[in-house]
Scaffold this active site. Structure first.
Site, PDB file in Angstrom:
ATOM      1  N   GLY A   1       0.845  -1.204   0.000  1.00 36.77           N
ATOM      2  CA  GLY A   1       0.000   0.000   0.000  1.00 36.77           C
ATOM      3  C   GLY A   1       0.872   1.242   0.000  1.00 36.77           C
ATOM      4  O   GLY A   1       2.102   1.168  -0.078  1.00 36.77           O
TER       5      GLY A   1
ATOM      6  N   ILE B   1      -2.645  -8.683   0.472  1.00 37.81           N
ATOM      7  CA  ILE B   1      -3.701  -9.460  -0.175  1.00 37.81           C
ATOM      8  C   ILE B   1      -3.428  -9.538  -1.685  1.00 37.81           C
ATOM      9  O   ILE B   1      -3.806 -10.478  -2.350  1.00 37.81           O
ATOM     10  CB  ILE B   1      -5.084  -8.841   0.142  1.00 37.81           C
ATOM     11  CG1 ILE B   1      -6.206  -9.829  -0.204  1.00 37.81           C
ATOM     12  CG2 ILE B   1      -5.275  -7.500  -0.545  1.00 37.81           C
ATOM     13  CD1 ILE B   1      -7.509  -9.548   0.499  1.00 37.81           C
TER      14      ILE B   1
ATOM     15  N   TYR C   1     -14.409   4.583   8.338  1.00 36.01           N
ATOM     16  CA  TYR C   1     -12.948   4.488   8.519  1.00 36.01           C
ATOM     17  C   TYR C   1     -12.556   5.084   9.869  1.00 36.01           C
ATOM     18  O   TYR C   1     -11.839   4.470  10.650  1.00 36.01           O
ATOM     19  CB  TYR C   1     -12.263   5.235   7.379  1.00 36.01           C
ATOM     20  CG  TYR C   1     -10.778   5.433   7.499  1.00 36.01           C
ATOM     21  CD1 TYR C   1     -10.246   6.709   7.699  1.00 36.01           C
ATOM     22  CD2 TYR C   1      -9.887   4.371   7.386  1.00 36.01           C
ATOM     23  CE1 TYR C   1      -8.877   6.907   7.796  1.00 36.01           C
ATOM     24  CE2 TYR C   1      -8.508   4.571   7.465  1.00 36.01           C
ATOM     25  CZ  TYR C   1      -8.021   5.833   7.666  1.00 36.01           C
ATOM     26  OH  TYR C   1      -6.656   6.043   7.752  1.00 36.01           O
TER      27      TYR C   1
HETATM   28  C1  VAH Z   1      -7.546   9.037   4.085  1.00 37.70           C
HETATM   29  N1  VAH Z   1      -5.150   9.183   3.728  1.00 37.70           N
HETATM   30  O1  VAH Z   1      -7.646  10.051   3.395  1.00 37.70           O
HETATM   31  C2  VAH Z   1      -6.163   8.728   4.669  1.00 37.70           C
HETATM   32  C3  VAH Z   1      -5.930   9.420   5.995  1.00 37.70           C
HETATM   33  C4  VAH Z   1      -6.149  11.515   7.323  1.00 37.70           C
HETATM   34  C5  VAH Z   1      -6.556  10.791   6.094  1.00 37.70           C
HETATM   35  O2  VAH Z   1      -6.300   8.639   7.062  1.00 37.70           O
HETATM   36  O3  VAH Z   1      -8.472   8.295   4.306  1.00 37.70           O
END
Ligand code: VAH
Length: 323
Positions: free
Chosen positions: A15, A39, A144
């Site tokens: 990644g 993966i 997230y």
């Molecule tokens: C995102 N690059 O944009 C990641 C990060 C603070 C953002 O966690 O989801």
């Protein structure tokens, strides 16, 4: 400090973060001690061994940990904010079950040290926007961010309940020239460089005034290694450390790029990612990281831009104005 035969597993090694972290770990510990897993693995790596791994598969992970006598784990595999909003159930499964598998096997197999990335995405609309502190209201609105907040509490639980040495950083948006990111809200800050150099134009998916905390990848990699090498007695945060370098808006980075590409045109066409960005801080207070293990960024928006323009131009065989 790890001994010369400390075996380190990097999960999610291909990644955006892993692609830059693995070469640094190889430099420090030697390629024979670095095992990479993903993966979607490939052989474009400096590491000694490559393993295919779906981190949700605990049996597969245990086999790899035993096969290589792993002592340390960098668990980077996750769906980021934008991808998570398109696949929320998958994001919860990968981000949470994957972490739980790593933590459980960490205890079961006596793993020495674990690194797990959190994010400024743990903050939400009711968190202080400016110089967001280490401890405050955290009401993430993206799946997230929810997985990262829950993950931080899991890491702290596994430390205090089982004595696991798991360490974490709340990364800001990360910008690097080696690997293309996947599915992040801050990814515009990388795409803008490639588009400016190859097309002299870029349609940004955030508003021009969307201010976000950001960091140049070399600083993020150094912070990760410095945290993992810090004496255990210095670590007072077992959720995840706030980490910061600078912050900027799409308009500000476009202006910085124009110093090298004067006829660069940036337009703004916000999409669903604007709402995610609006829920995040404008800037971060990382004084605890500076106090506990001496964090200090080296790059600014200006020096990062200069290096990004130079490195991407070389990659793309393009010539741009030097200033
Ligand atoms: C995102 N690059 O944009 C990641 C990060 C603070 C953002 O966690 O989801």
């Amino acid at each position: 400090m790890a001994s010369t035969d400390t075996k380190i597993l990097v999960i999610g090694a291909f990644g955006q973060l892993g692609s830059e972290l693995v070469p640094e770990l190889v430099k420090i510990y030697g390629r024979q001690n670095i095992i990479v897993a993903d993966i979607y693995p490939n052989n474009n790596t400096l590491a000694a061994s490559v393993e295919e791994l779906d981190v949700v598969n605990k049996k597969q992970l245990e086999e790899i940990l035993r096969k290589h006598s792993i002592a340390q784990i960098y668990h980077l595999a996750a769906l980021l904010s934008a991808s998570g909003e398109q696949h929320p159930q998958l994001a919860w499964e990968v981000n949470m079950q994957g972490l739980l598998n790593v933590l459980d096997l960490g205890v079961q197999l006596g793993i020495e040290k674990i690194f797990w990335p959190s994010s400024i995405a743990v903050f939400g609309p009711n968190s202080p926007k400016v110089k967001t502190p280490q401890l405050c209201i955290m009401d993430p609105t993206s799946i997230y961010g929810i997985t990262k907040l829950a993950g931080e509490r899991l890491c702290e639980y596994y430390h205090y309940r089982y004595g696991l040495d798991v360490r974490s950083l709340r990364y800001p948006g990360l910008i690097g020239y080696n690997a293309m990111p996947g599915g992040g809200t801050t990814d515009y800050a990388l795409h803008i460089f490639y588009e400016a150099i190859s097309k002299k134009s870029y349609a940004c998916f955030l508003k021009e005034d969307a201010r976000l905390p950001m960091m140049y990848m070399p600083d993020a990699i150094r912070a990760t290694i410095e945290l993992m090498q810090a004496p255990v007695e210095n670590i007072t945060v077992r959720t995840s450390y706030n980490l910061s370098a600078f912050d900027f808006t799409p308009a500000e980075i476009a202006t910085e790029i124009k110093k090298y590409i004067p006829d660069f045109k940036c337009t703004f066409a916000p999409d669903f990612r604007q709402k995610i960005a609006e829920s995040w801080p404008n800037s971060i207070d990382d004084s605890i990281a500076r106090r506990d293990w001496g964090w200090q960024e080296k790059y600014t928006l200006s020096t990062m831009t200069a290096e990004m323009i130079q490195k991407i131009s070389e990659k793309e065989n393009m010539v741009v104005k030097q200033i």
